[in-house]
Design a protein around this motif. Structure first.
Motif, short mmCIF file in Angstrom:
data_model
loop_
_atom_site.label_atom_id
_atom_site.label_comp_id
_atom_site.label_asym_id
_atom_site.label_seq_id
_atom_site.Cartn_x
_atom_site.Cartn_y
_atom_site.Cartn_z
N TRP A 171 0.86 -1.38 0.04
CA TRP A 171 -0.14 -0.09 0.01
C TRP A 171 1.00 1.21 -0.08
N GLN A 172 1.82 1.14 -0.54
CA GLN A 172 3.00 2.25 -0.82
C GLN A 172 3.14 3.13 0.28
N PHE A 173 3.55 2.42 1.56
CA PHE A 173 3.67 3.06 2.69
C PHE A 173 4.79 4.08 2.52
N GLY A 174 5.97 3.45 1.92
CA GLY A 174 7.02 4.32 2.01
C GLY A 174 7.02 5.56 0.97
N ASN A 175 6.26 5.54 0.03
CA ASN A 175 5.75 6.85 -0.71
C ASN A 175 4.88 7.66 -0.04
N ALA A 176 3.93 6.85 0.96
CA ALA A 176 3.01 7.78 1.57
C ALA A 176 3.91 8.63 2.73
N LEU A 177 4.77 7.97 3.21
CA LEU A 177 5.83 8.85 4.22
C LEU A 177 6.46 9.82 3.74
N GLN A 178 6.64 9.81 2.27
CA GLN A 178 7.33 10.79 1.66
C GLN A 178 6.47 11.99 1.21
N ALA A 179 5.27 11.55 0.99
CA ALA A 179 4.18 12.49 0.44
C ALA A 179 3.83 13.22 1.67
N MET A 180 3.85 12.84 2.95
CA MET A 180 3.48 13.55 4.00
C MET A 180 4.01 15.09 4.08
#
Length: 204
Positions: A171-180
């Motif tokens: 669920w793209q957790f890594g990219n989601a952390l970046q998007a924050m």
């Protein structure tokens, strides 16, 4: 009357910027399908367009009335992002696999791709990032310094994971952390937008 005109103007520039970003992404994918390569470099405009999408999401998360209702926001994400993600990616799973020259005889692989958030990394990252951001906003009680610290820390964690080759893709957790961080920038911009000169928008 003046407030209404200002609201309409804001909506127009948001919609125009969204349209610009969508056209950039559509152009990239059109190039890939018809030429087999990207004429314009991916990082030149597609990455920038996606960052702008995240910033616009943060911009729209800001509410002048006060704190965001978490239950309402979760329902909104479910209704406007999660269900459309599942429907669209399920319908497009086979055509997309064929367009990319991938096998379509393994139905389980296609289903797994959709269920784990791999079918559209951007939408999956946006869903998770918005949920993370709203929860962080509530925990920080609207304190911008605390919220900014959380978002910067999230971005750094994502960068470290990527450098080590351990970027979390479920669920793209890594990219989601970046998007924050980009959600935060959009949120802060909206909060202090009234202090900026409105006439600057045509130039931007």
């Amino acid at each position: 009357m003046q407030y209404r005109m200002l609201s309409d103007q804001r909506k127009r520039w948001v919609d125009c910027l969204r349209g610009f970003c969508m056209m950039a992404i559509l152009l990239f994918h059109t190039e890939i399908y018809y030429t087999g390569t990207s004429i314009i470099g991916y990082n030149l405009y597609v990455s920038d367009a996606l960052y702008l999408f995240f910033m616009l999401s943060g911009y729209l998360l800001y509410k002048k009335a006060g704190m965001i209702d978490i239950k309402y926001k979760l329902k909104s994400v479910l209704r406007n992002l999660l269900w459309p993600y599942f429907i669209f990616t399920s319908v497009m799973a086979v055509p997309k696999a064929l367009a990319h020259g991938e096998r379509v005889d393994n139905a389980w692989a296609l289903v797994q791709n959709v269920v784990t958030g791999q079918a559209s990394w951007f939408i999956a990252a946006l869903i998770v990032a918005e949920i993370f951001f709203v929860v962080a906003l509530r925990l920080c009680r609207g304190n911008l310094f605390a919220l900014g610290s959380v978002c910067v820390l999230s971005f750094c964690c994502s960068a470290l994971l990527a450098l080590n080759g351990n970027l979390v893709t479920f669920w793209q957790f890594g990219n989601a952390l970046q998007a924050m961080l980009f959600l935060f920038l959009g949120y802060v911009f909206h909060r202090y937008e009234h202090k900026l000169v409105v006439d600057v928008w045509p130039t931007v």
